[in-house]
Design an enzyme around this catalytic site. Structure first.
Site, PDB file in Angstrom:
ATOM      1  N   TYR A  71       0.859  -1.187   0.000  1.00  0.00           N
ATOM      2  CA  TYR A  71       0.000   0.000   0.000  1.00  0.00           C
ATOM      3  C   TYR A  71       0.899   1.243   0.000  1.00  0.00           C
ATOM      4  CZ  TYR A  71      -4.007  -2.945   1.397  1.00  0.00           C
ATOM      5  OH  TYR A  71      -5.000  -3.895   1.454  1.00  0.00           O
ATOM      6  N   PRO A 227     -16.831  -4.481   1.215  1.00  0.00           N
ATOM      7  CA  PRO A 227     -18.065  -4.840   1.929  1.00  0.00           C
ATOM      8  C   PRO A 227     -19.303  -4.122   1.414  1.00  0.00           C
ATOM      9  CG  PRO A 227     -16.765  -3.319   3.240  1.00  0.00           C
ATOM     10  CD  PRO A 227     -15.905  -3.719   2.074  1.00  0.00           C
ATOM     11  N   LEU A 228     -19.098  -3.103   0.576  1.00  0.00           N
ATOM     12  CA  LEU A 228     -20.246  -2.405  -0.009  1.00  0.00           C
ATOM     13  C   LEU A 228     -20.295  -2.581  -1.526  1.00  0.00           C
ATOM     14  CD1 LEU A 228     -20.115   0.891   2.091  1.00  0.00           C
ATOM     15  CD2 LEU A 228     -21.641  -1.068   2.395  1.00  0.00           C
ATOM     16  N   GLY A 229     -19.448  -3.489  -2.063  1.00  0.00           N
ATOM     17  CA  GLY A 229     -19.444  -3.740  -3.495  1.00  0.00           C
ATOM     18  C   GLY A 229     -18.974  -2.527  -4.280  1.00  0.00           C
ATOM     19  N   GLY A 230     -19.170  -2.585  -5.606  1.00  0.00           N
ATOM     20  CA  GLY A 230     -18.974  -1.426  -6.453  1.00  0.00           C
ATOM     21  C   GLY A 230     -17.561  -0.954  -6.665  1.00  0.00           C
ATOM     22  N   PRO A 233     -15.575  -2.104 -11.961  1.00  0.00           N
ATOM     23  CA  PRO A 233     -16.665  -1.958 -12.933  1.00  0.00           C
ATOM     24  C   PRO A 233     -17.464  -3.256 -13.047  1.00  0.00           C
ATOM     25  CG  PRO A 233     -14.630  -1.032 -13.803  1.00  0.00           C
ATOM     26  CD  PRO A 233     -14.258  -1.753 -12.541  1.00  0.00           C
TER      27      PRO A 233
END
Length: 314
Positions: A71, A227-230, A233
């Site tokens: 990172y 954890p929230l997807g998206g 693409p």
């Protein structure tokens, strides 16, 4: 699993209530809501703001941080080294299996060979300023999204676990976790003693439900990323789901908070590591741990379709 012991276990080393309650990762008790540090690289131009965000994390009762040497090519680990004091009691979880590649098509490249895993642990130790990393995840390249292994980077998991176990025996790491692993890979790894599993998982991406059940049975911490997807693409977003937005309106919360709260309610061994570079978002993520979803709300959310199996990700 969720830690329901003495009141002191519900408090961090600084005396703050643990965000989202207390749970265990191996033999360590941590806040169920942790912090994923990857986005701290966005604050490369404002180191003071990055340090302040990490200090705010401690104030909010978060004592579980997820990081990696790759990172920001050590930048994020350096922030963690400088921000936390031993008396904060923050459990650092890092990972190996990739290495920085600033000039490549992605900011990282596979580093799966045993000697690369050992070098990755040594690099993490140096940049974090630690003699021992409490937990290190072996980032496999078995599942999408993200990097895939080719050529000499296709390494048998048994060979990788041999070096990870040796590093644990040497005292350089405290426990071994897995990331981006298949169900078969996890089953093969169980005899080595696995503390946690990090895989893509959310309300709308529940392909690994059988793996989650196995982790629950084996008392292995389940740590979903995205954890929230998206985040890629074509990957559906939890916050776009009508059931989620309806629950958020009725509760006076945000859809993102409802998506995180569902994960905490869904399995007792779930630990969350949402990432952000914004203090307001950090506070909102922590507040998700206070949401009480009743049976009716859970039934509506549980009925949301999981669509990730149909998404082709690179």
């Amino acid at each position: 699993m969720t830690a329901n012991g003495s009141p002191s276990r519900r408090l961090t080393a600084t005396g703050a209530p643990r965000a989202g309650g207390a749970a265990t990762i191996g033999d360590l008790t941590v806040s169920r809501i942790g912090y994923g540090a990857m986005q701290l690289e966005r604050l490369r131009g404002d180191r003071d703001a990055a340090i302040a965000l990490l200090r705010r994390m401690v104030e909010l009762g978060v004592d579980h941080v997820d990081t990696a040497q790759f990172y920001g090519d050590g930048f994020v680990n350096g922030l963690i080294r400088d921000a936390f004091r031993p008396e904060d009691g923050v459990v650092v979880v890092s990972k190996v299996g990739a290495e920085p590649d600033p000039g490549g098509p992605f900011p990282m490249r596979p580093a799966q060979r045993p000697e690369q895993l050992r070098a990755g642990v040594e690099a993490n130790l140096e940049s974090l300023g630690l003699d021992r990393i409490p937990v290190v995840n072996l980032r496999r390249l078995d599942t999408r999204p993200g990097l895939r292994a080719e050529g000499d980077q296709v390494v048998d998991i048994d060979d990788q676990l041999a070096v990870m176990t040796a590093l644990r025996d040497e005292g350089k790491i405290g426990a071994i976790g897995l990331s981006a692993v298949t169900l078969d890979g996890l089953r093969r790894a169980l005899p080595a003693g696995i503390t946690c599993v990090q895989n893509l998982y959310s309300l709308v991406s529940r392909d690994d439900e059988e793996m989650l059940r196995l982790c629950t049975e084996e008392q292995i911490a389940w740590v979903p990323f995205f954890p929230l997807g998206g985040s890629f693409p074509g990957l559906p977003k939890v916050t776009d789901e009508p059931a989620v937005t309806a629950a958020a309106r009725s509760l006076g919360r945000t859809p993102a908070q409802v998506g995180l709260a569902w994960l905490l309610h869904h399995a007792p061994n779930t630990l969350l590591i949402p990432g952000t570079a914004d203090a307001g978002h950090l506070e909102a993520n922590v507040a998700a741990g206070t949401i009480d979803l009743d049976d009716a709300a859970l039934a509506l959310l549980d009925a949301v379709e999981s669509r990730s199996a149909d998404v082709a990700l690179g």
